[in-house]
Design a protein around this motif. Structure first.
Motif, short mmCIF file in Angstrom:
data_model
loop_
_atom_site.label_atom_id
_atom_site.label_comp_id
_atom_site.label_asym_id
_atom_site.label_seq_id
_atom_site.Cartn_x
_atom_site.Cartn_y
_atom_site.Cartn_z
N TRP A 70 0.85 -1.20 0.00
CA TRP A 70 0.00 0.00 0.00
C TRP A 70 0.87 1.24 0.00
CZ3 TRP A 70 -2.20 -2.52 4.87
CH2 TRP A 70 -3.14 -3.49 4.53
N ASN A 72 1.30 4.50 1.71
CA ASN A 72 0.96 5.24 2.92
C ASN A 72 -0.41 4.89 3.50
OD1 ASN A 72 3.40 6.65 2.85
ND2 ASN A 72 2.54 8.12 1.39
N PRO A 73 -0.58 3.67 3.96
CA PRO A 73 -1.87 3.31 4.56
C PRO A 73 -2.07 4.05 5.88
CG PRO A 73 -0.31 1.57 4.95
CD PRO A 73 0.38 2.57 4.05
N ASP A 74 -3.31 4.34 6.20
CA ASP A 74 -3.60 4.98 7.49
C ASP A 74 -4.23 3.95 8.43
OD1 ASP A 74 -6.08 4.70 6.31
OD2 ASP A 74 -6.71 6.77 6.64
N TYR A 75 -4.48 4.41 9.65
CA TYR A 75 -5.00 3.54 10.70
C TYR A 75 -6.31 2.87 10.27
CZ TYR A 75 -6.90 2.21 15.28
OH TYR A 75 -7.43 1.52 16.32
N GLU A 76 -7.23 3.64 9.73
CA GLU A 76 -8.55 3.13 9.35
C GLU A 76 -8.44 2.08 8.24
OE1 GLU A 76 -11.32 3.76 11.02
OE2 GLU A 76 -10.20 5.07 12.35
N GLU A 77 -7.54 2.29 7.29
CA GLU A 77 -7.37 1.35 6.19
C GLU A 77 -6.81 0.01 6.68
OE1 GLU A 77 -5.24 1.08 1.79
OE2 GLU A 77 -4.94 2.85 3.05
N SER A 129 -0.81 4.50 18.81
CA SER A 129 0.30 4.90 17.97
C SER A 129 0.19 4.17 16.63
CB SER A 129 1.61 4.54 18.66
OG SER A 129 2.69 4.85 17.83
N PHE A 130 0.34 4.91 15.55
CA PHE A 130 0.33 4.31 14.23
C PHE A 130 1.39 5.01 13.40
CE2 PHE A 130 -1.09 3.57 9.89
CZ PHE A 130 -1.40 2.24 9.94
N THR A 131 2.57 4.42 13.36
CA THR A 131 3.71 4.95 12.64
C THR A 131 4.20 3.90 11.66
OG1 THR A 131 4.34 6.11 14.67
CG2 THR A 131 5.97 6.03 12.91
N LEU A 132 4.26 4.25 10.38
CA LEU A 132 4.64 3.26 9.37
C LEU A 132 6.13 2.90 9.41
CD1 LEU A 132 2.53 4.51 6.35
CD2 LEU A 132 2.13 2.52 7.79
#
Length: 181
Positions: A70, A72-77, A129-132
């Motif tokens: 993906w 840059n996926p985000d938390y919701e995705e 926390s959601f850091t790729l």
């Protein structure tokens, strides 16, 4: 003498030997025990299937994150993808929280102390926390989903450790290293 005693005691003894209600008494005593065992077996089977599906869904999504499938996926995705993969988790989207953090490879400490599971009794949930992360960085994914017992008032349903009054937590975690893109 014995024959005279038998003749006078005969009708009384025959009434004591009647077995009309024996099977009913055995059924009434044993049926609840077997039902609790059956319901506990069903509950543990359902719990295990849900845990396996959560583990599998997390592994599939972690693989996609690891190889950079993906942009840059985000938390919701990511949360949505886990719920789409874990087919047997009811109300997954409302009951699932995840935490994606980098792992410091010198101290092996995680970057956050965020409460992982949803607290159903609170209106506002603590931040996660959601850091790729960057290439070659070790990442830790932690997932918690709340589930209701199928038979909450019998056997295993009574013994499950609850997160809130009505829910028990299924948790999984996975670590991966971001691959070069």
């Amino acid at each position: 003498m014995k024959s005279k005693l038998r003749s006078t005691m005969g009708p009384w003894l025959s009434r004591l030997r009647r077995e009309d209600g024996n099977s009913t008494i055995e059924f009434v005593i044993l049926f609840p025990i077997f039902m609790v065992i059956f319901m506990s077996a069903f509950e543990i089977g359902l719990l295990m299937v849900r845990q396996v599906m959560l583990d599998r869904a997390t592994d599939v999504v972690v693989r996609a994150l690891r190889i950079g499938e993906w942009d840059n996926p985000d938390y919701e995705e990511v949360k949505d993808q886990i719920c789409n993969q874990a087919l047997i988790l009811p109300d997954c989207y409302d009951n699932l929280r995840l935490n994606l953090t980098s792992v410091d490879q010198e101290s092996w400490e995680f970057g956050t102390d965020a409460a992982l599971c949803i607290d159903k009794e609170e209106a506002i949930q603590p931040a996660v926390s959601f850091t790729l992360g960057i290439q070659h960085e070790m990442m830790l994914v932690q997932v918690c989903v709340l589930q209701e017992p199928f038979f909450p008032l019998t056997g295993l349903g009574l013994q499950l450790k609850r997160v809130s009054d009505d829910y028990y937590a299924l948790m999984t975690q996975s670590a991966f290293v971001n691959e070069p893109g």
